[in-house]
Each structure stands twice: as C-alpha cells, then as structure tokens.
Design a protein around this motif. Structure first.
Motif, PDB file in Angstrom:
ATOM      1  N   UNK A  24       0.827  -1.200   0.000  1.00 35.27           N
ATOM      2  CA  UNK A  24       0.000   0.000   0.000  1.00 35.27           C
ATOM      3  C   UNK A  24       0.864   1.253   0.000  1.00 35.27           C
ATOM      4  N   UNK A  25       0.222   2.393  -0.161  1.00 37.42           N
ATOM      5  CA  UNK A  25       0.905   3.687  -0.107  1.00 37.42           C
ATOM      6  C   UNK A  25       0.158   4.579   0.883  1.00 37.42           C
ATOM      7  N   UNK A  26       0.840   5.573   1.383  1.00 37.30           N
ATOM      8  CA  UNK A  26       0.220   6.529   2.303  1.00 37.30           C
ATOM      9  C   UNK A  26      -0.636   7.536   1.551  1.00 37.30           C
ATOM     10  N   UNK A  27      -1.700   7.982   2.195  1.00 36.79           N
ATOM     11  CA  UNK A  27      -2.443   9.133   1.691  1.00 36.79           C
ATOM     12  C   UNK A  27      -1.483  10.323   1.734  1.00 36.79           C
ATOM     13  N   UNK A  28      -1.516  11.203   0.763  1.00 39.42           N
ATOM     14  CA  UNK A  28      -0.612  12.359   0.803  1.00 39.42           C
ATOM     15  C   UNK A  28      -0.701  13.086   2.147  1.00 39.42           C
ATOM     16  N   UNK A  29       0.464  13.385   2.700  1.00 38.50           N
ATOM     17  CA  UNK A  29       0.548  14.041   4.004  1.00 38.50           C
ATOM     18  C   UNK A  29       0.695  13.077   5.163  1.00 38.50           C
ATOM     19  N   UNK A  30       0.551  11.781   4.913  1.00 39.86           N
ATOM     20  CA  UNK A  30       0.670  10.784   5.975  1.00 39.86           C
ATOM     21  C   UNK A  30       1.972   9.989   5.891  1.00 39.86           C
TER      22      UNK A  30
END
Length: 135
Positions: A24-30
């Motif tokens: 998975x990837x982080x939501x932008x800013x996380x």
C-alpha cells in the motif's frame, strides 16, 4: 464500506507493517517524516491506500490496547482480516514476509489439502489469515 480502521499503540509502526505487507501507499501528508523529524500524523491517524488511490486501511493511535489472545478466549479477536494468495508458493513467501516484518504465527494449517492457511497476529496483536484461494 470505505476502509477498515485498526487501533494501535504505535500507529506509524503498525502502518509500516501493513504498508509493506500489502504493498500500500500513504495518503498524501501521511508519509513518514525524515529521520528525526516530527510525526504529528503518526501520533494520531494514518491512512493507507492502494496504489490507485482507493482507501484501504487506517491506523488510529490509542493509548492502550489489549492484544487478542486467539485461539484462547481471554481476549477475543473481535475482528480479523482475511488475505488470500493464489498458490502454496505464494503462501510460503507471504509467511516469510510476515515474520520478517515482526508478525507472529498463531496457527499453521499450510498442509491442509482443501484450504492451506496460516493465522498471524500483527504488531498490535490483531489476528489475520492468509490462505490459498483460486478466486
């Protein structure tokens, strides 16, 4: 359903476990801060998404959390995630990845002819299964 939310006493550590395990990837800013940097999101709430941006998991920081003792019933599992892989070789690769990331094996039925599976606990004690499924 939008996403599954897991409580954690170390949200960043838990998010990294699930991010790497599931790709998975982080939501932008996380995303994690640079080494030594402040991590306000990691002390509160972190969102993980599929590469295409679809919401998947969120990790919520909590002060304390009783880890499930499954299969013993002292602290029930309350919720678990079912993950599947296409074949036994993939099940074995996933097993090594889970252990490398710090997960714990709780039950091994990988030799079951009808449904090979293993049950693990993540870093906060949340149970999850990985099993072979053709679909």
């Amino acid at each position: 359903m939008r996403q599954v939310v897991l409580d954690s006493t170390d949200a960043r550590r838990s998010a990294e476990f699930w991010r790497e395990l599931l790709g998975l990837v982080y939501r932008p800013g996380h995303e994690p801060p640079p080494p030594g940097g402040d991590d306000p999101a990691g002390r509160d709430w972190l969102n993980l998404r599929a590469v295409d941006g679809t919401a998947y998991l969120a990790i919520q920081q909590v002060e304390q959390l009783a880890a499930s003792t499954w299969p013993a019933q002292d602290v029930p599992q309350q919720l678990h995630l079912d993950l599947s892989v296409p074949d036994k070789e993939s099940l074995d690769r996933a097993h090594h990845l889970v252990l490398r990331l710090g997960g714990l094996l709780r039950l091994d039925r990988s030799d079951d002819a009808l449904e090979p599976l293993r049950v693990y606990a993540d870093l906060d004690g949340h149970p999850f299964c990985i099993f072979v499924a053709e679909e």
